[in-house]
Design a protein around this motif. Structure first.
Motif, PDB file in Angstrom:
ATOM      1  N   VAL A  56      35.846  44.807  44.753  1.00 31.08           N
ATOM      2  CA  VAL A  56      36.111  44.494  46.082  1.00 31.08           C
ATOM      3  C   VAL A  56      36.349  45.648  47.285  1.00 31.08           C
ATOM      4  O   VAL A  56      35.930  45.977  48.217  1.00 31.08           O
ATOM      5  N   ASP A 102      48.060  44.653  55.718  1.00 34.65           N
ATOM      6  CA  ASP A 102      48.382  43.300  55.212  1.00 34.65           C
ATOM      7  C   ASP A 102      48.396  43.351  53.367  1.00 34.65           C
ATOM      8  O   ASP A 102      48.626  43.784  52.694  1.00 34.65           O
ATOM      9  N   ASP A 122      46.948  43.073  51.415  1.00 36.50           N
ATOM     10  CA  ASP A 122      45.060  43.108  50.252  1.00 36.50           C
ATOM     11  C   ASP A 122      45.308  45.016  50.602  1.00 36.50           C
ATOM     12  O   ASP A 122      44.379  45.120  50.094  1.00 36.50           O
ATOM     13  N   TYR A 173      44.416  46.193  53.417  1.00 33.62           N
ATOM     14  CA  TYR A 173      44.013  46.312  54.506  1.00 33.62           C
ATOM     15  C   TYR A 173      44.977  47.486  56.783  1.00 33.62           C
ATOM     16  O   TYR A 173      46.016  45.894  56.442  1.00 33.62           O
ATOM     17  N   SER A 231      39.892  44.989  42.044  1.00 36.32           N
ATOM     18  CA  SER A 231      40.169  45.340  43.294  1.00 36.32           C
ATOM     19  C   SER A 231      39.097  46.052  43.734  1.00 36.32           C
ATOM     20  O   SER A 231      38.457  46.828  44.237  1.00 36.32           O
ATOM     21  N   HIS A 246      40.691  50.089  54.989  1.00 30.54           N
ATOM     22  CA  HIS A 246      41.592  49.353  54.098  1.00 30.54           C
ATOM     23  C   HIS A 246      43.056  51.212  53.991  1.00 30.54           C
ATOM     24  O   HIS A 246      41.728  51.956  54.219  1.00 30.54           O
ATOM     25  N   ASP A 259      42.689  41.987  37.242  1.00 28.55           N
ATOM     26  CA  ASP A 259      42.946  42.712  38.427  1.00 28.55           C
ATOM     27  C   ASP A 259      42.706  44.082  38.890  1.00 28.55           C
ATOM     28  O   ASP A 259      41.816  44.270  40.307  1.00 28.55           O
TER      29      ASP A 259
END
Length: 106
Positions: free
Chosen positions: A11, A94, A96, A98, A8, A59, A4
């Motif tokens: 991304v 959201d 994620d 953002y 991250s 973000h 994870d």
């Protein structure tokens, strides 16, 4: 480091390179924003109305708490402002991380 955390970090790295450069009121330094096409549904009596709006995503690591009336200056590669936008509605986040912000030309 777990999967994870690696995901991250990946991304975040992609976000740093693919997003549009911008300045956001109340935030020090540049941020990265992404155009986002979205539709909203509103009701007027018994009638449903679909509203197509202009949206951007940012973000939460760039902008922790966006608000209506925030000003965003989209920048070109030389750091010159090419467009000024204003957040017009309460941003939503959201899963994620953002923020989705409805914007209009300022």
């Amino acid at each position: 480091m777990g999967f994870d955390k690696h995901l991250s970090a990946l991304v975040a790295e992609v976000d740093d390179h693919l997003g549009d450069r911008a300045r956001w009121s109340g935030v020090e330094g540049e941020v990265r924003i992404h155009p986002f096409d979205g539709d909203e549904t509103a009701r007027l009596g018994a009638t449903e109305i679909f509203i197509t709006g202009r949206m951007i995503q940012v973000h939460r690591r760039w902008v922790a708490d966006p608000r209506p009336n925030d000003i965003i200056e989209r920048l070109d590669d030389d750091g010159v402002t090419v467009e000024t936008l204003r957040v017009t509605a309460e941003p939503e986040i959201d899963g994620d991380g953002y923020w989705r912000c409805v914007v209009t030309g300022a």
